[in-house]
Design a protein around this motif. Structure first.
Motif, PDB file in Angstrom:
ATOM      1  N   ASN A 106      -3.291  19.107  30.528  1.00 36.04           N
ATOM      2  CA  ASN A 106      -2.722  20.221  29.762  1.00 36.04           C
ATOM      3  C   ASN A 106      -3.336  21.563  30.149  1.00 36.04           C
ATOM      4  O   ASN A 106      -3.519  22.432  29.315  1.00 36.04           O
ATOM      5  CB  ASN A 106      -2.931  19.983  28.261  1.00 36.04           C
ATOM      6  CG  ASN A 106      -2.268  18.711  27.790  1.00 36.04           C
ATOM      7  OD1 ASN A 106      -1.235  18.305  28.303  1.00 36.04           O
ATOM      8  ND2 ASN A 106      -2.880  18.066  26.806  1.00 36.04           N
ATOM      9  N   SER A 107      -3.654  21.724  31.417  1.00 37.18           N
ATOM     10  CA  SER A 107      -4.370  22.926  31.866  1.00 37.18           C
ATOM     11  C   SER A 107      -3.500  23.914  32.632  1.00 37.18           C
ATOM     12  O   SER A 107      -4.006  24.827  33.277  1.00 37.18           O
ATOM     13  CB  SER A 107      -5.570  22.517  32.743  1.00 37.18           C
ATOM     14  OG  SER A 107      -6.454  21.681  32.038  1.00 37.18           O
ATOM     15  N   GLY A 108      -2.187  23.743  32.571  1.00 40.51           N
ATOM     16  CA  GLY A 108      -1.289  24.555  33.371  1.00 40.51           C
ATOM     17  C   GLY A 108      -1.377  26.046  33.147  1.00 40.51           C
ATOM     18  O   GLY A 108      -1.149  26.832  34.067  1.00 40.51           O
ATOM     19  N   ASN A 109      -1.706  26.460  31.919  1.00 41.47           N
ATOM     20  CA  ASN A 109      -1.819  27.895  31.649  1.00 41.47           C
ATOM     21  C   ASN A 109      -3.264  28.306  31.388  1.00 41.47           C
ATOM     22  O   ASN A 109      -3.534  29.282  30.704  1.00 41.47           O
ATOM     23  CB  ASN A 109      -0.921  28.313  30.478  1.00 41.47           C
ATOM     24  CG  ASN A 109      -1.079  27.405  29.275  1.00 41.47           C
ATOM     25  OD1 ASN A 109      -2.015  26.600  29.222  1.00 41.47           O
ATOM     26  ND2 ASN A 109      -0.186  27.526  28.303  1.00 41.47           N
ATOM     27  N   SER A 110      -4.213  27.543  31.944  1.00 40.32           N
ATOM     28  CA  SER A 110      -5.633  27.884  31.811  1.00 40.32           C
ATOM     29  C   SER A 110      -6.194  28.297  33.167  1.00 40.32           C
ATOM     30  O   SER A 110      -5.495  28.230  34.190  1.00 40.32           O
ATOM     31  CB  SER A 110      -6.423  26.683  31.285  1.00 40.32           C
ATOM     32  OG  SER A 110      -6.579  25.710  32.301  1.00 40.32           O
ATOM     33  N   SER A 134       1.635  22.193  31.136  1.00 42.72           N
ATOM     34  CA  SER A 134       1.614  21.035  32.026  1.00 42.72           C
ATOM     35  C   SER A 134       0.864  21.370  33.317  1.00 42.72           C
ATOM     36  O   SER A 134       1.179  22.345  34.007  1.00 42.72           O
ATOM     37  CB  SER A 134       3.045  20.606  32.351  1.00 42.72           C
ATOM     38  OG  SER A 134       3.075  19.380  33.037  1.00 42.72           O
ATOM     39  N   SER A 135      -0.135  20.571  33.651  1.00 45.37           N
ATOM     40  CA  SER A 135      -1.010  20.876  34.783  1.00 45.37           C
ATOM     41  C   SER A 135      -0.295  20.812  36.123  1.00 45.37           C
ATOM     42  O   SER A 135       0.699  20.115  36.289  1.00 45.37           O
ATOM     43  CB  SER A 135      -2.203  19.912  34.808  1.00 45.37           C
ATOM     44  OG  SER A 135      -3.066  20.163  33.732  1.00 45.37           O
ATOM     45  N   PHE A 136      -0.850  21.546  37.067  1.00 45.36           N
ATOM     46  CA  PHE A 136      -0.291  21.647  38.412  1.00 45.36           C
ATOM     47  C   PHE A 136      -0.937  20.642  39.360  1.00 45.36           C
ATOM     48  O   PHE A 136      -2.092  20.275  39.205  1.00 45.36           O
ATOM     49  CB  PHE A 136      -0.539  23.048  38.994  1.00 45.36           C
ATOM     50  CG  PHE A 136       0.336  24.121  38.434  1.00 45.36           C
ATOM     51  CD1 PHE A 136       1.337  24.696  39.210  1.00 45.36           C
ATOM     52  CD2 PHE A 136       0.156  24.605  37.141  1.00 45.36           C
ATOM     53  CE1 PHE A 136       2.138  25.718  38.707  1.00 45.36           C
ATOM     54  CE2 PHE A 136       0.945  25.620  36.628  1.00 45.36           C
ATOM     55  CZ  PHE A 136       1.945  26.171  37.415  1.00 45.36           C
ATOM     56  N   GLY A 137      -0.193  20.257  40.378  1.00 42.59           N
ATOM     57  CA  GLY A 137      -0.717  19.645  41.571  1.00 42.59           C
ATOM     58  C   GLY A 137      -0.745  20.726  42.633  1.00 42.59           C
ATOM     59  O   GLY A 137      -0.613  21.903  42.302  1.00 42.59           O
ATOM     60  N   PRO A 138      -0.863  20.377  43.891  1.00 41.63           N
ATOM     61  CA  PRO A 138      -1.029  19.015  44.371  1.00 41.63           C
ATOM     62  C   PRO A 138      -2.478  18.578  44.262  1.00 41.63           C
ATOM     63  O   PRO A 138      -3.323  19.308  43.746  1.00 41.63           O
ATOM     64  CB  PRO A 138      -0.609  19.136  45.839  1.00 41.63           C
ATOM     65  CG  PRO A 138      -1.065  20.527  46.218  1.00 41.63           C
ATOM     66  CD  PRO A 138      -0.814  21.359  44.990  1.00 41.63           C
ATOM     67  N   THR A 139      -2.784  17.382  44.755  1.00 44.15           N
ATOM     68  CA  THR A 139      -4.175  16.970  44.864  1.00 44.15           C
ATOM     69  C   THR A 139      -4.842  17.838  45.927  1.00 44.15           C
ATOM     70  O   THR A 139      -4.171  18.520  46.707  1.00 44.15           O
ATOM     71  CB  THR A 139      -4.278  15.497  45.272  1.00 44.15           C
ATOM     72  OG1 THR A 139      -3.577  15.316  46.526  1.00 44.15           O
ATOM     73  CG2 THR A 139      -3.651  14.586  44.222  1.00 44.15           C
TER      74      THR A 139
END
Length: 555
Positions: A329-333, A363-368
């Motif tokens: 849940n770090s997409g906007n952090s 929603s968190s981003f990728g990629p790895t």
């Protein structure tokens, strides 16, 4: 000269101080001397159901399945001023806590030690240092976002994925076992929404690894909410995605803190799940930042190979378990990226969308870090409905924590026909889990144009199911224009073919597991299946070297 001496004293004092710091470390062992004995007797390691899962998928037992050698373990345990916190047979590792100087003495003392890996990466020979970007905030990933608003049922979060089509086909997870590895399950033993799975004995057991006891109906309510998206049931109000699956409930997360021990506990739980024959693991947990900043991971560590938990998740997959994990849940952090073990290559990582399919900002981003697509797929996680652990009513919540189990439940339903699929997939030398994931990803709406936050997009479970079973429906010699009328079938159907006479063909009906239901003769009469249960069936027509298989949906 005085300045040099003063600096030397500071440096020397710092070194002494670091040597006396209490640290976490994993001691990796060289071998398992009794491996042959265990491998010759698999029931000493796992249950009969786990053996069945391996046999049906063609996965052999190997040394990873063998327990840690008791003699090695006891010698480490008997060391003074050292505490054992956990262990992993898969990784052949013991998690210890002691001063750095104490841990360092072990390598020279015991020749069965292969390597020592410190949680503080600066102490490792080739350790990766934590990122210098200043993102070291410990976020409470279980913050309460529930409301008391009674949303109604969970229709949208199932239908957006076409999961209802699996249920219509009779695929409700009945033959599947799901392990939920989470932070706690309070009130699952009392709430009305879980009465159905309690009465049907669908809760097979569990364990509280966090407190090392058998009480898993305790600790943080996060796991209760997660479980509800799969197993909750309130007539006319709420249905989970896998209402007939069975469940094991494991607590590995200590919500009041964030430590590397939770990684070890997760691997222990996954090993236990494997031994019990679990088919699917759902984890709505992720690890990047710890209370001890020296233990925290950098983005470079999100390569699926570095963290202890991701290495464990990869082994779980190799044992034949489908592992589903929230991407984070770090997409906007400031961090914004995914968390371990969602970075593991074999893990199905799930991001979040809202009710109409728009990406959730959190929603968190990728990629790895090694540039693999993550997350792979998306499900509703913004404004999702769950069962409130306190009131027992349907409530709203947000998070990829709920996107993940919604998908995990439907994956269990998709996998519910595995007995039938296996006969075809194994002939083609395909790994069953890889085949399922491949078809699931291909069904998603962005498969040909993935992005760093969407991955392949929102999957279509109806499409994935049809593609998944189509391999069994390929004609050995094509029979053109075969028609089953009507299809779906309520009571009876006709078989028609415009180009050849079918009266001499042997006609056999199979259920979804590949079990023969009945044989029929075709005499221009309808075939009555009114007595059969609802679900998917396969009609096979054979004559000499010609055959065909047609899917039938009985309503």
């Amino acid at each position: 000269m005085k300045k040099i001496i003063f600096l030397y004293i500071i440096f020397f004092s710092t070194q002494i101080s670091s040597q006396e710091t209490i640290e976490d470390a994993w001691i990796f062992l060289k071998d398992k001397p009794n491996a042959t004995t265990f491998l010759n007797n698999p029931l000493t390691m796992v249950s009969q159901r786990a053996i069945y899962r391996r046999e049906t998928q063609g996965i052999a037992f190997d040394e990873k399945d063998v327990p840690i050698h008791t003699g090695y373990y006891n010698q480490i345990r008997n060391e003074e001023n050292l505490t054992i916190l956990g262990k992993s047979k898969w990784l052949n590792a013991i998690h210890v806590q002691a001063t750095v100087s104490k841990i360092k003495t072990l390598s020279s003392k015991y020749n069965f030690i292969k390597a020592i890996e410190y949680a503080n990466k600066s102490l490792n020979f080739k350790g990766k240092r934590i990122s210098k970007n200043g993102v070291q905030n410990h976020v409470n990933k279980f913050s309460n976002t529930l409301s008391d608003f009674n949303y109604g049922d969970a229709e949208n979060q199932i239908k957006i994925l076409k999961g209802n089509e699996l249920h219509k086909a009779g695929l409700t997870g009945k033959r599947q076992i799901i392990a939920v590895i989470d932070a706690g399950f309070p009130n699952v033993n009392t709430l009305e929404a879980f009465k159905r799975i309690r009465d049907n004995n669908q809760i097979l057991g569990g364990y509280n690894f966090a407190d090392r006891n058998d009480n898993f109906y305790t600790r943080n309510s996060h796991g209760t909410h997660v479980l509800s998206t799969m197993a909750g049931y309130l007539e006319g109000k709420f249905v989970g995605t896998a209402p007939d699956a069975s469940f094991y409930l494991f607590i590995t997360e200590k919500a009041e803190s964030e430590t590397v021990l939770e990684e070890t506990l997760w691997v222990e739980a996954a090993e236990k799940a494997d031994s019990l024959g679990v088919d699917v693991i759902n984890t709505s947990l992720g690890y990047t930042i710890f209370d001890n900043p020296n233990h925290s991971y950098s983005y470079a560590d999100m390569d699926g190979k570095t963290t202890f938990i991701s290495r464990g998740a990869e082994i779980a997959n190799s044992r034949g378990i489908l592992v589903v994990n929230a991407v984070g849940n770090s997409g906007n952090s400031g961090w914004k990226y995914l968390a371990a073990p969602a970075d593991a290559a074999s893990v199905i990582s799930v991001g979040a969308v809202d009710a109409v399919g728009e990406i959730a900002p959190f929603s968190s981003f990728g990629p790895t870090s090694d540039n693999r697509i993550k997350p792979e797929i998306l499900a509703q996680g913004l404004g999702v409905t769950v069962i409130n652990f306190s009131s027992g009513q349907v409530s709203l919540s947000n998070g990829t924590s709920f996107s993940s189990p919604i998908v995990a439940g439907l994956i269990a339903c998709l996998n519910d026909n595995e007995g039938f699929i296996l006969k075809s997939v194994n002939k083609r030398n395909k790994n069953l889990n890889d085949f399922l994931k491949e078809e699931l990803y291909k069904s998603a709406d962005r498969y040909n144009n993935p992005t760093n936050q969407h991955g392949y997009g929102i999957p279509d479970f109806e499409k994935a199911f049809n593609n998944y079973i189509s391999v069994f429906s390929v004609n050995e010699i094509l029979l053109n224009d075969i028609k089953v009328i009507p299809n779906p079938v309520t009571t009876s159907f006709y078989i028609k073919n415009l180009q050849r006479d079918l009266k001499d063909y042997q006609i056999t009906l199979f259920d979804i597991l590949g079990k023969k239901v009945s044989n029929y003769q075709l005499n221009n009469q309808s075939i009555d299946i009114s007595e059969l249960q609802k679900g998917v069936y396969f009609l096979k027509l054979d004559k000499a070297n010609t055959s065909a298989t047609v899917k039938i949906l009985k309503q």
